[in-house]
Enzyme design. Structure first.
Site, PDB file in Angstrom:
ATOM      1  CG  ASP A 136      -2.244  -0.490   1.033  1.00  0.00           C
ATOM      2  OD1 ASP A 136      -2.568  -0.765  -0.122  1.00  0.00           O
ATOM      3  OD2 ASP A 136      -2.992  -0.599   2.016  1.00  0.00           O
ATOM      4  CE  LYS A 157      -5.689   9.295  -5.822  1.00  0.00           C
ATOM      5  NZ  LYS A 157      -6.952   9.801  -5.332  1.00  0.00           N
ATOM      6  CG  MET A 271      -8.692   8.072   5.779  1.00  0.00           C
ATOM      7  SD  MET A 271      -9.601   6.654   5.143  1.00  0.00           S
ATOM      8  CE  MET A 271     -10.337   6.024   6.643  1.00  0.00           C
TER       9      MET A 271
HETATM   10  N1  SAH Z   1      -4.696   1.090   8.769  1.00  0.00           N
HETATM   11  C1  SAH Z   1      -4.154   2.413   8.965  1.00  0.00           C
HETATM   12  C2  SAH Z   1      -5.142   3.507   8.609  1.00  0.00           C
HETATM   13  C3  SAH Z   1      -5.599   3.469   7.163  1.00  0.00           C
HETATM   14  S1  SAH Z   1      -6.620   4.825   6.756  1.00  0.00           S
HETATM   15  C4  SAH Z   1      -3.656   2.539  10.394  1.00  0.00           C
HETATM   16  O1  SAH Z   1      -3.955   1.703  11.251  1.00  0.00           O
HETATM   17  O2  SAH Z   1      -2.920   3.486  10.648  1.00  0.00           O
HETATM   18  C5  SAH Z   1      -5.428   5.992   6.170  1.00  0.00           C
HETATM   19  C6  SAH Z   1      -5.347   7.161   7.126  1.00  0.00           C
HETATM   20  O3  SAH Z   1      -4.503   6.857   8.208  1.00  0.00           O
HETATM   21  C7  SAH Z   1      -4.762   8.404   6.522  1.00  0.00           C
HETATM   22  O4  SAH Z   1      -5.695   9.150   5.757  1.00  0.00           O
HETATM   23  C8  SAH Z   1      -4.374   9.158   7.773  1.00  0.00           C
HETATM   24  O5  SAH Z   1      -5.505   9.680   8.429  1.00  0.00           O
HETATM   25  C9  SAH Z   1      -3.860   8.022   8.637  1.00  0.00           C
HETATM   26  N2  SAH Z   1      -2.400   7.835   8.523  1.00  0.00           N
HETATM   27  C10 SAH Z   1      -1.767   6.702   8.244  1.00  0.00           C
HETATM   28  N3  SAH Z   1      -0.440   6.859   8.307  1.00  0.00           N
HETATM   29  C11 SAH Z   1      -0.225   8.151   8.642  1.00  0.00           C
HETATM   30  C12 SAH Z   1       0.937   8.941   8.883  1.00  0.00           C
HETATM   31  N4  SAH Z   1       2.150   8.419   8.783  1.00  0.00           N
HETATM   32  N5  SAH Z   1       0.771  10.244   9.214  1.00  0.00           N
HETATM   33  C13 SAH Z   1      -0.440  10.770   9.346  1.00  0.00           C
HETATM   34  N6  SAH Z   1      -1.587  10.072   9.121  1.00  0.00           N
HETATM   35  C14 SAH Z   1      -1.478   8.775   8.784  1.00  0.00           C
END
Ligand code: SAH
Length: 356
Positions: A136, A157, A271
């Site tokens: 991803d 993406k 998000m």
């Molecule tokens: N499964 C992931 C979340 C997926 S949804 C988890 O547990 O972290 C994707 C969202 O996660 C992004 O839009 C943002 O809100 C957040 N996100 C993931 N990695 C991030 C990062 N390094 N910095 C800031 N936001 C992050």
């Protein structure tokens, strides 16, 4: 499968039915300069074997109780040797017995919030054994941990590229597993937190594929932590709620969240950048105080990370330039560790931004 041979610069010919040679393909691709596959002895010729330095005859693992199976294998082996000789190829030839019962597998690996140091030991182990990795966009870069020759398929993406549709990702990884490959699906954070990991697990099960999940550190907790925000803090917050802001929250959700927040819960939005103005006005409408601390934490654990500290009342203006991916935190925990010390340009409500 893990390569345990080193064939240097040789090209290897895998000889045998495709269902067997494809099980060996990944191992030899990692060990040799090239791999060619031949399904029938008739396909061998001086021309088709040009550049080949080593041959492997793939036979089904013999059933110890079956004499006919052993005879069939001996015949197949002899047939390949005859065809090699007829093609004028004087090559070293090995025989591999391939267990047909061992099929591939899929492991959903939580890659953590972006820092390669924050993936679990189990996750790294799964990566080291993978034939193919579907990665991803928010998954960490971990190429240095991989065996040579492993295929990495980026399916997230990226700017200027279209994402691969979810159904297509699932179809591709199931196909790879059914063809005998050890597949890793590397995801950002934890696979089951807004990661569509649950859907993928169900699809794998329905396809009869052996599937496992390795948890990851979720950005919902780690990104705030990295920015100095504990999602719970004694006497400030004894619960936290993780909400998707992908679509605007409806009135009931906003009312519910405002109530939770007033009773001391921390709200963590993932998000949620594009919908933040609606979220902020909705929470305000449902009675959340304007001085409630709010932080937008962009691109955590990357060189471009940026943390914006503000309040509910000033959030829309202060976060106008913020972009995804970002974690938004709402509640007094935003200031729990910095009360009185986060001053000047990083102070709440200051309207400015701190790069850390
Ligand atoms: N499964 C992931 C979340 C997926 S949804 C988890 O547990 O972290 C994707 C969202 O996660 C992004 O839009 C943002 O809100 C957040 N996100 C993931 N990695 C991030 C990062 N390094 N910095 C800031 N936001 C992050």
């Amino acid at each position: 499968m893990r390569a345990n041979v080193d064939l240097g610069y040789a090209t290897v010919a895998l000889l045998g039915p495709r269902r067997l040679t494809q099980r060996l393909r990944g191992t030899y691709q990692r060990a040799a300069a090239g791999v060619v596959e031949f399904g029938r002895p008739d396909d061998l010729s001086e021309e088709s074997l040009r550049g080949v330095g080593f041959a492997v005859v793939a036979l089904p693992a013999a059933d110890a109780n079956s004499q006919s199976n052993a005879n069939a294998n001996a015949n197949a082996d002899a047939g390949w040797h005859r065809a090699l000789a007829a093609a004028g190829a004087a090559l070293p030839v090995a025989v591999e017995r391939v267990a047909e019962t061992t099929s591939g597998s899929i492991t959903l690996v939580g890659g953590g919030p972006g820092d390669p140091g924050l993936i679990t030991a189990a996750g790294l182990d799964a990566l080291a054994h993978a034939d193919v990795i579907f990665a991803d966009r928010l998954a960490p870069e971990v190429t240095h941990e991989l065996a040579p020759g492993v295929r990495v398929v980026p399916v997230g993406k990226r700017p200027g590229h279209h994402p691969v549709a979810q159904s297509e990702i699932q179809a591709q990884m199931i196909q790879a597993a059914l063809s005998g490959e050890t597949v890793v699906r590397l995801k950002g954070g934890d696979p089951f937190v807004f990661g569509r990991g649950g859907e993928e697990l169900v699809a794998c099960r329905e396809a009869g594929v052996d599937v496992h999940v390795i948890p990851g550190i979720t950005s919902a907790v780690a990104v705030p932590e990295h920015a100095g925000i504990p999602v719970t803090f004694r006497e400030l917050s004894r619960s936290f709620t993780v909400v998707s802001g992908h679509d605007p929250l409806d009135e009931r959700e906003l009312e519910h969240l405002a109530g939770l927040s007033r009773s001391g819960a921390t709200i963590v939005l993932l998000m949620g950048v594009a919908t933040l103005p609606q979220t902020v006005s909705g929470l305000t409408r449902h009675g959340l105080a304007g001085d409630t601390p709010l932080a937008v934490l962009e691109k955590g654990f990357s060189p471009d990370e940026r943390n914006t500290f503000t309040t509910l009342a000033t959030a829309v203006v202060d976060t106008a330039g913020c972009a995804s991916p970002a974690v938004t935190v709402i509640g007094p925990v935003v200031d729990a560790l910095t009360r009185g010390t986060r001053t000047g340009p990083t102070g709440p409500g200051s309207g400015s931004v701190a790069r850390s």
